[in-house]
Design an enzyme around this catalytic site. Structure first.
Site, PDB file in Angstrom:
ATOM      1  N   GLU A 108     -39.308  -2.289 -16.625  1.00  0.00           N
ATOM      2  CA  GLU A 108     -39.729  -0.949 -17.048  1.00  0.00           C
ATOM      3  C   GLU A 108     -38.595  -0.270 -17.819  1.00  0.00           C
ATOM      4  O   GLU A 108     -37.420  -0.480 -17.483  1.00  0.00           O
ATOM      5  CB  GLU A 108     -40.124  -0.102 -15.828  1.00  0.00           C
ATOM      6  CG  GLU A 108     -41.344  -0.635 -15.103  1.00  0.00           C
ATOM      7  CD  GLU A 108     -41.811   0.297 -13.968  1.00  0.00           C
ATOM      8  OE1 GLU A 108     -41.227   1.392 -13.808  1.00  0.00           O
ATOM      9  OE2 GLU A 108     -42.755  -0.073 -13.259  1.00  0.00           O
ATOM     10  N   HIS A 154     -46.280   3.974 -14.511  1.00  0.00           N
ATOM     11  CA  HIS A 154     -45.586   4.400 -13.285  1.00  0.00           C
ATOM     12  C   HIS A 154     -45.898   5.867 -12.965  1.00  0.00           C
ATOM     13  O   HIS A 154     -45.016   6.715 -12.858  1.00  0.00           O
ATOM     14  CB  HIS A 154     -44.079   4.203 -13.418  1.00  0.00           C
ATOM     15  CG  HIS A 154     -43.404   3.942 -12.102  1.00  0.00           C
ATOM     16  ND1 HIS A 154     -42.412   3.023 -11.946  1.00  0.00           N
ATOM     17  CD2 HIS A 154     -43.602   4.481 -10.870  1.00  0.00           C
ATOM     18  CE1 HIS A 154     -42.010   2.999 -10.675  1.00  0.00           C
ATOM     19  NE2 HIS A 154     -42.715   3.885 -10.011  1.00  0.00           N
TER      20      HIS A 154
END
Length: 531
Positions: free
Chosen positions: A263, A281
């Site tokens: 990420e 997220h």
């Protein structure tokens, strides 16, 4: 002087006001966390650092944090904090694991609905002016089996919501007891059985060595054909390449992911596959959750800096404000016992054994262990504290063991610390009297009752007449005032010890004079951090 806290990420004004109301000197600079150089330049001024995800607390930042005592993250994830470096530095690292539990659980349920009914794809198709009603055939949740991997705080909420949807819930969690599972209304199963039975699988575990790739290619192959998988916990729990292959083959019917192994995820094997729902997220991304964790982090830090209460710490045992009040004298005692043995031991320590007897055995033993270890390790590192001591001990290969037992003697409770070296074992025991003052009650198996002072003298000798006079006269002639004088012996004519609590450090020439008399086997000055 009031403790000083830096807020280097965006927290609400309400959270900042919590610091102010607690008497904390708070410096609110929400953009500072993005400037690593500036943060390193100023961090030495602060006792506490409150952050979200933008601030990266590296080893370099920690090296400059000369006064820092606590870092608190408004949220669960602490990947942006070098926790090993923080522990070695003696800085407590806290997070706020409960402020976004409901929000994250709700997101998992929403993702489950989305993948069951292909809502994102159906929405995009409809927005494009298509009317592909027959293309998006979904499945009901009612009556389906949901497999929950990790039935802790968030997983437990998901279980509850799923039961409300009339799903059958099976849960795999090594720490879930049968009684707790029954109260939750879920069936506790092993992972193999969950994989075989579940129509939907949702993950709610942290990323650790034990959980990394828990849904590996091998385990994915064991799942029921047509399973749908939801991950709103942590990236790295699922083999994304393997899952992509099984989505393409049709073995897995769908997936919904809020977290990814890398990420920010700008590319991923799961992207652009049919019936795969992806979000960036967003598990904790509601206004309510963001406010909750901000308020929680401000309260936790204020409590620690003002009362010593430790909540949701990742590298230190948690101690409530009530425990801190009750345990304060016992924590001091544990530190003094460790300090005594640490100052008496010159050779490398192989093991530390700590015995808790009576009422103290019911207290927070992890915190007391840390205090004892810190006391011992101060001999080799004066800057050590309750956070860094266990790390230093582990690095040196020192084995730590504890024993707790019911009341076995005169005292309602006591603590005994023993260190083991290649040459010998050395032990000291102590208790806390009703006046709240710690006392030494046994050294080398010899019973005593010694008040603990900042400056002390410990001597050993044969039990012969004249020792008290010799010590008293020598101290008096050299202007050393004795506040307390304690004696003990193993038996008549056997080994004897003396502990003197004096007002000031004992001059080296006085120690030399005592040692030169030939009457003492050992003459040892001791220093204790007595408040």
């Amino acid at each position: 002087m009031a403790p000083k806290v830096l807020v280097s990420d965006k927290l609400s004004e309400t959270a900042v006001q919590i610091f102010r109301d607690a008497g904390i000197d708070v410096d609110f600079q929400p953009e500072l966390g993005k400037d690593k150089a500036k943060l390193a330049e100023v961090i030495g001024q602060y006792d506490g650092l409150a952050i979200r995800s933008a601030t990266k607390v590296t080893e370099k930042i920690l090296d400059a944090a000369t006064n820092l005592k606590v870092i608190a993250r408004a949220g669960i994830g602490t990947d942006n904090i070098d926790k090993v470096a923080a522990s070695k530095k003696g800085v407590i690292v806290m997070n706020t694991p409960f402020g976004n539990m409901i929000t994250t659980a709700e997101h998992a349920i929403a993702m489950m609905f989305a993948v069951a009914r292909q809502i994102p794809e159906a929405s995009a198709s409809t927005h494009a002016g298509k009317w592909e009603k027959s293309k998006f055939m979904g499945v009901e949740l009612t009556g389906k089996t949901l497999g929950v991997i990790g039935a802790g705080n968030i997983g437990g909420i998901v279980c509850d919501r799923a039961r409300g949807l009339k799903m059958k819930v099976v849960a795999y969690d090594p720490f879930l007891g049968e009684e707790k599972a029954a109260k939750m209304g879920v069936e506790k199963v092993e992972l193999e059985e969950l994989l075989k039975r579940a129509d939907f699988i949702t993950l709610h575990v942290p990323f650790t060595d034990a959980t990394a790739n828990i849904l590996s290619r091998e385990n994915l192959a064991k799942t029921k054909k047509g399973v749908r998988i939801i991950n709103c916990a942590r990236g790295g729990l699922v083999d994304e390449e393997a899952l992509a292959d099984m989505l393409k083959s049709g073995h897995v019917a769908g997936a919904a992911f809020d977290v990814f192994a890398q990420e920010p995820a700008t590319e991923n094997p799961l992207f652009n596959l049919p019936n795969v729902v992806c979000t960036p997220h967003l598990g904790a991304a509601t206004s309510e959750a963001q406010e909750n964790v901000a308020l929680q982090v401000a309260q936790q830090m204020s409590n620690y800096l003002n009362t010593g209460a430790v909540e949701n710490a990742l590298n230190m045992p948690s101690v409530t404000a009530e425990e801190a009040k009750i345990m304060g004298p016992w924590v001091s005692l544990a530190g003094h016992l460790g300090a005594f043995i640490g100052q008496m031991t010159d050779e490398p320590i192989k093991a530390i054994n700590i015995l808790y007897d009576g009422n103290v055995a019911q207290m927070n033993l992890d915190a007391l262990n840390c205090a004892s270890i810190a006391g011992i390790m101060k001999r080799v590192n004066p800057d050590v504290n309750m956070v860094s001591a266990p790390v230093i001990a582990a690095e040196r290969g020192i084995k730590i063991s504890t024993t707790n037992q019911e009341k076995s003697g005169t005292f309602d409770g006591y603590v005994k610390v023993t260190v083991v070296t290649e040459k010998r074992e050395r032990s000291v025991a102590g208790t806390v009297f009703s006046d709240g003052k710690p006392r030494f009650i046994q050294i080398k198996g010899i019973n005593i009752d010694a008040e603990i002072g900042a400056h002390m003298l410990y001597t050993t000798n044969e039990d012969v007449p004249g020792i008290i006079g010799l010590l008293g006269n020598t101290m008096g002639k050299n202007g050393v005032n004795i506040a307390n004088f304690t004696l003990g012996r193993s038996d008549v004519g056997g080994e004897a010890i003396a502990l003197l609590y004096v007002d000031n450090p004992i001059p080296a020439d006085v120690l030399k004079t005592l040692d030169g008399t030939g009457m003492f086997q050992q003459v040892k000055p001791l220093e204790f951090d007595v408040v």
